[in-house]
Design a protein around this motif. Structure first.
Motif, mmCIF file in Angstrom:
data_model
loop_
_atom_site.group_PDB
_atom_site.id
_atom_site.type_symbol
_atom_site.label_atom_id
_atom_site.label_comp_id
_atom_site.label_asym_id
_atom_site.label_seq_id
_atom_site.Cartn_x
_atom_site.Cartn_y
_atom_site.Cartn_z
ATOM 1 N N GLU A 1 -4.295 4.328 -6.467
ATOM 2 C CA GLU A 1 -5.397 4.782 -5.632
ATOM 3 C C GLU A 1 -5.351 6.552 -5.846
ATOM 4 O OE1 GLU A 1 -4.462 3.265 -1.953
ATOM 5 O OE2 GLU A 1 -2.815 4.407 -1.579
ATOM 6 N N ASP B 1 0.833 -1.182 -0.010
ATOM 7 C CA ASP B 1 -0.057 0.057 -0.138
ATOM 8 C C ASP B 1 1.007 1.282 -0.119
ATOM 9 O OD1 ASP B 1 -2.216 1.630 0.068
ATOM 10 O OD2 ASP B 1 -3.049 0.502 2.171
ATOM 11 N N ASP B 2 0.273 2.418 -0.325
ATOM 12 C CA ASP B 2 1.111 3.725 -0.346
ATOM 13 C C ASP B 2 2.305 3.540 -1.009
ATOM 14 O OD1 ASP B 2 -1.479 4.079 1.046
ATOM 15 O OD2 ASP B 2 -0.194 4.165 2.946
ATOM 16 N N ASP C 1 0.554 5.149 -4.345
ATOM 17 C CA ASP C 1 0.119 6.138 -3.329
ATOM 18 C C ASP C 1 -0.630 7.342 -3.919
ATOM 19 O OD1 ASP C 1 0.060 7.024 -0.424
ATOM 20 O OD2 ASP C 1 0.741 8.836 -1.159
HETATM 21 MG MG MG Z 1 -3.059 3.623 0.302
#
Ligand code: MG
Ligand code: C2E
Ligand code: MG
Length: 578
Positions: free
Chosen positions: A518, A462-463, A485
């Motif tokens: 995202e 993630d990110d 991210d």
């Molecule tokens: Mg994220």
């Protein structure tokens, strides 16, 4: 030999008493004789005695002022009074004023006098020991909390009088409990004693060092010319605490956290100084240990809020106040929904919906993230199955993981059990972990991720792009997908971010990893991503995170929109089409 000071105004009586004492078996008394209390006080000013034998009549009347004079000159001198039978009341009064015993004229034998003197010495000794214990910590011999508090009160008054600042430092060992648990209490005790010695050797002789309880020490520094002095002292302390402590062939690594206040600025009385030093300590601990923090006024407010938040979080779990919202992820090439990400929220009874950014850090620090994460995993998996039963296929369910969850022993087993309880195929679960986790090089964690992956669960980073991962390391890591991210895409059309985003997409392709972007908010983002080959997107453009009951409506709306955009496409599959 026991040195006795005899105060007796009758030389004949004095001679008799000395004779009696000389005849005592097994004890050797060396008696020095004075005619009056005044002479005795003068002698006590340059000579010490083990005890005094004082004729009551020399102490000057019912209030025994002479006894007070003796005790003022030598507070710890054991005193035995010699009284006549009619003077018993005065003698009892004198006992309240500091005498340890009395002997009446009728019973005077050498044995009795000797025993009474020894008893008086013992009483003073015991009282001294009690006084020591009341003020000191028995393990380390340092001052205890009560004594420390008294010294802080005195230091504050002095600092006020002399207009000279001082500092109060709290030192708390990090993970002392772990030392106790893994190495045993004996090693724990040795460590505490060792720390006490270290503190003694580092401080000036007139600094007060105390053990305030458990693994917490207090240091009171007077005459620090400014906060910088205290800062230097704090640094030296932490450095010495970080050296490993060796017991036998065991090496114990430990660090300490330090909270500091400077007085009179950071508190007008002892209680507020100690409280504010505690706040600073709390901050130091939250920085991860091994550091020092000086109190600032805003700290108190923030820490109060933080503590209230942690307290409320416990209640929130018990009262079922957490909810999950879900945000769809769609494929740009097929227009299909490939998954939904579960994002936790706190439905607070008074403050409304609270974002995870406001409470996940506190939950991580307090350890509650384990329970919240377990709840989120189970709820999300079950929700996915509920949608399937309602005729809706949302693809994979993505669940965020905190590094703390992975560090727990049984996380892999817990996940396996959750999947089998809910009846969810592991291929349909994606766990999102942050990039930082890999930076920590924690082999055990990486192995756990490998085990999860072998079960069929997908692992997403993630990110990605915020943590400066060494991109080449990714080749050896158990990872399936990179989630770019949202900060990168929000400015992707400009300079460096665009280059980083492109590089990540290219890298993902090269390593045959999936890539999801995202924070996609606009058609401009979509065309940038399409152009550079990123397939899966997630963001407000598709849908914000929404409550689970809204997902079917959202899906139906999307189907209708797709149908009207392309009337030839018909579908009876419960799939979410663009
Ligand atoms: Mg994220
Ligand atoms: P994340 O996993 O990176 O989640 C994506 C965040 O971006 C979400 O914020 C989402 O609402 C937001 N977002 C989605 N689309 C857009 C967009 O187009 N524009 C913008 N500006 N933002 C967008 P949210 O829900 O506030 O979650 C924040 C973070 O909290 C998550 O970041 C995740 O790290 C953490 N989190 C959420 N739920 C959990 C959980 O169950 N467990 C753990 N450990 N962490 C969680
Ligand atoms: Mg996430």
């Amino acid at each position: 030999m026991i040195k006795v000071l005899l105060v007796e105004d009758s030389p004949a009586d004095a001679a008799h008493l000395m004779e009696l004492l000389c005849g005592v078996d097994r004890e050797d008394f060396a008696v020095t004789y004075e005619l009056s209390v005044t002479d005795a006080v003068a002698r006590l000013s340059n000579e010490t005695f083990d005890a005094a034998l004082v004729e009551l009549s020399t102490t000057g009347g019912p209030d025994v002022p002479g006894l007070t004079d003796l005790k003022t000159q030598a507070p710890l001198l054991p005193v035995v009074l010699l009284c006549k039978p009619g003077e018993r009341n005065i003698a009892t009064e004198a006992m309240k004023r500091g005498a340890q015993d009395y002997v009446e004229e009728d019973d005077r034998t050498g044995e009795l006098l000797g025993r009474s003197i020894l008893y008086a010495i013992e009483r003073v000794h015991a009282a001294e020991q009690l006084a020591f214990l009341a003020q000191h910590d028995p393990l380390t011999g340092l001052a205890n909390r009560a004594a420390f508090r008294d010294r802080v009160v005195q230091a504050l008054a002095r600092s006020d009088r002399n207009q000279a600042p001082g500092a109060l430092l709290l030192v708390d060992l990090d993970s002392f409990k772990a030392v106790n648990d893994t190495r045993g209490h004996d090693v724990g005790d040795l460590l505490l004693k060792h720390v006490a010695d270290q503190l003694r050797s580092l401080m000036r002789p007139y600094d007060v060092i105390a053990r305030l309880g458990g693994d917490e020490f207090g240091i009171l520094l007077e005459d620090v010319s400014e906060a910088r002095d205290a800062g230097r002292m704090a640094e030296r302390l932490l450095e010495s605490m970080a050296e490993p402590f060796v017991v036998g062939d065991i090496e114990v690594f430990r660090t300490a956290s330090l909270g500091a206040v400077v007085f009179p600025f950071d508190g007008a009385d002892a209680a507020s100084l100690m409280r504010n030093a505690d706040f600073a300590m709390y901050r130091a601990k939250r920085q991860g240990g091994g550091t020092a923090a000086f109190y600032t006024p805003s700290m108190g407010v923030r820490i109060h809020e933080q503590l209230a938040l942690e307290h409320d979080l416990h209640g929130a779990l018990a009262h079922d106040e957490f909810i999950l919202h879900y945000q769809p992820q769609v494929s740009l090439s097929t227009d299909k929904v490939t998954g939904v990400e579960a994002l936790v929220r706190w439905q607070h009874p008074e403050r409304g919906l609270i974002s995870p950014n406001a409470f996940i850090p506190a939950a991580e620090k307090s350890g509650l993230i384990g329970a919240i994460g377990e709840w989120a995993l189970r709820t999300a998996c079950r929700q996915r199955q509920d949608w399937v039963e309602a005729g809706l296929d949302v693809g994979r369910i993505a669940v965020n993981l905190s590094p703390r969850q992975l560090s727990g022993n049984a996380f892999v087993e817990l996940t396996e059990r959750t999947l089998s309880d809910v009846g969810l195929d592991p291929n349909l679960l994606e766990l999102e972990i942050t990039e930082a986790l890999f930076l920590e090089h924690d082999q055990a964690t990486i192995e756990k991720l490998g085990r999860l992956r072998r079960l069929g669960i997908r692992i997403a980073v993630d990110d990605f792009g915020t943590g400066y991962s060494c991109l080449s390391r990714l080749t050896n890591l158990p990872v399936d997908t990179l989630k770019i991210d949202r900060s990168l895409i929000s400015n992707a059309n400009e300079g460096q971010n665009a280059a980083v985003t492109r590089a990540i997409i290219a890298l993902a392709r090269e390593l045959e990893l999936g890539v999801t972007c995202e924070g996609v908010e606009s058609e401009a983002h979509v065309s940038f991503l399409r152009q550079h080959g990123c397939d899966i997107i997630q963001g407000h453009l598709v849908s914000s995170p929404i409550p689970p009951e809204e997902i079917p409506t959202w899906a139906a709306r999307r189907r209708r929109a797709a149908a009207s955009a392309n009337p030839n496409t018909t579908t009876d599959r419960p799939e979410l089409l663009h």
